[in-house]
Design a protein around this motif. Structure first.
Motif, mmCIF file in Angstrom:
data_model
loop_
_atom_site.group_PDB
_atom_site.id
_atom_site.type_symbol
_atom_site.label_atom_id
_atom_site.label_comp_id
_atom_site.label_asym_id
_atom_site.label_seq_id
_atom_site.Cartn_x
_atom_site.Cartn_y
_atom_site.Cartn_z
ATOM 1 N N UNK A 15 -4.050 30.996 60.051
ATOM 2 C CA UNK A 15 -3.394 32.190 60.591
ATOM 3 C C UNK A 15 -1.949 32.286 60.095
ATOM 4 N N UNK A 16 -1.292 31.143 59.971
ATOM 5 C CA UNK A 16 0.088 31.135 59.491
ATOM 6 C C UNK A 16 0.182 31.630 58.049
ATOM 7 N N UNK A 17 -0.845 31.317 57.248
ATOM 8 C CA UNK A 17 -0.844 31.732 55.838
ATOM 9 C C UNK A 17 -1.474 33.098 55.621
ATOM 10 N N UNK A 18 -1.948 33.737 56.700
ATOM 11 C CA UNK A 18 -2.641 35.028 56.542
ATOM 12 C C UNK A 18 -1.682 36.093 56.008
ATOM 13 N N UNK A 19 -2.122 36.796 54.964
ATOM 14 C CA UNK A 19 -1.308 37.842 54.374
ATOM 15 C C UNK A 19 -0.354 37.365 53.310
ATOM 16 N N UNK A 129 9.948 27.726 63.090
ATOM 17 C CA UNK A 129 11.138 28.050 63.890
ATOM 18 C C UNK A 129 12.328 28.329 62.988
ATOM 19 N N UNK A 130 12.542 27.487 61.987
ATOM 20 C CA UNK A 130 13.684 27.670 61.088
ATOM 21 C C UNK A 130 13.547 28.965 60.299
ATOM 22 N N UNK A 131 12.330 29.227 59.811
ATOM 23 C CA UNK A 131 12.117 30.448 59.040
ATOM 24 C C UNK A 131 12.339 31.704 59.856
ATOM 25 N N UNK A 132 11.943 31.671 61.115
ATOM 26 C CA UNK A 132 12.090 32.849 61.961
ATOM 27 C C UNK A 132 13.523 33.028 62.457
ATOM 28 N N UNK A 133 14.152 31.939 62.883
ATOM 29 C CA UNK A 133 15.472 32.025 63.506
ATOM 30 C C UNK A 133 16.616 32.086 62.500
ATOM 31 N N UNK A 134 16.545 31.263 61.486
ATOM 32 C CA UNK A 134 17.674 31.137 60.562
ATOM 33 C C UNK A 134 17.511 31.948 59.287
ATOM 34 N N UNK A 135 16.268 32.085 58.809
ATOM 35 C CA UNK A 135 16.053 32.783 57.537
ATOM 36 C C UNK A 135 15.617 34.230 57.720
ATOM 37 N N UNK A 136 15.366 34.636 58.957
ATOM 38 C CA UNK A 136 15.005 36.021 59.217
ATOM 39 C C UNK A 136 13.662 36.439 58.669
ATOM 40 N N UNK A 137 12.709 35.503 58.595
ATOM 41 C CA UNK A 137 11.384 35.846 58.091
ATOM 42 C C UNK A 137 10.632 36.678 59.138
ATOM 43 N N UNK A 142 2.850 36.711 64.822
ATOM 44 C CA UNK A 142 1.761 35.965 64.186
ATOM 45 C C UNK A 142 2.163 34.510 63.995
ATOM 46 N N UNK A 143 3.403 34.289 63.593
ATOM 47 C CA UNK A 143 3.885 32.931 63.401
ATOM 48 C C UNK A 143 3.908 32.166 64.726
ATOM 49 N N UNK A 144 4.287 32.847 65.800
ATOM 50 C CA UNK A 144 4.311 32.196 67.108
ATOM 51 C C UNK A 144 2.901 31.825 67.559
ATOM 52 N N UNK A 145 1.939 32.742 67.323
ATOM 53 C CA UNK A 145 0.555 32.449 67.696
ATOM 54 C C UNK A 145 0.007 31.280 66.879
#
Length: 199
Positions: A15-19, A129-137, A142-145
């Protein structure tokens, strides 16, 4: 339970790699295969050799190879300048790296390699967490799920390992009784009464 845990972890990573682009998925698979490969190598070495010696040897080899690679690319000055400018960061990173690596070697000495390899992938949670919080991905939901699935699978894996380690063996246990010591005087009395005479 352990098989279900691994399925849940794989589902979370899928799921993390989806898309993602095929090239990105391919690179991630190469990294995953590499992690699995050197986890097998590490587990064999940790069980055959003294773990602290192996940690020192592996880290020293890595440092030597990195130095040779930097010199071959003509970055010898950078190799001297960077440690002087950021020695505190490099020291902290080195301590954490050696500690984490040592814990992995301790784990593979006491647990199946497959469990340790799966738990080693928990670093994916940190990357999320780093990608979402610090890198603005993007794709935060979807990443949380996916991170929740991975974390749940790792918890199931730990529970399965604990259940296996605390299970009661069905192998019967044979207890050998040790005969009590015999007094020589008692033997003589019994023999005399039975008519065998003096022993």
């Amino acid at each position: 339970l352990s098989f279900a845990a691994i399925v849940v972890v794989v589902g979370g990573m899928t799921l993390l790699a989806w898309g993602a682009a095929p090239a990105q998925v391919g690179a991630a698979l190469v990294v995953a295969v590499s992690i699995g490969g050197y986890t097998l190598f590490d587990s064999h070495a940790a069980r055959e050799y003294e773990r602290f010696t192996y940690v020192f040897a592996s880290q020293a080899t890595t440092a030597a190879m990195s130095t040779v690679a930097g010199l071959s690319m003509g970055r010898g000055r950078d190799l001297l300048a960077i440690p002087r400018a950021t020695w505190y960061r490099m020291t902290a990173a080195a301590v954490m790296t050696i500690t984490a690596y040592g814990l992995v070697l301790v784990a593979v000495r006491h647990a199946p390699v497959g469990y340790v390899a799966a738990l080693r992938e928990s670093s994916v949670l940190i990357a999320v967490v780093v990608g979402s919080r610090l890198l603005g991905e993007g794709r935060a939901h979807i990443r949380a799920a996916a991170a929740t699935l991975i974390l749940g699978g790792l918890v199931l894996l730990v529970l399965a390992l604990q259940g296996a380690s605390t299970g009661v063996s069905e192998t019967p246990v044979v207890v050998m009784a040790t005969p009590a010591p015999v007094d020589e005087t008692d033997v003589r009395k019994v023999a005399s009464k039975a008519g065998y005479g003096e022993i």
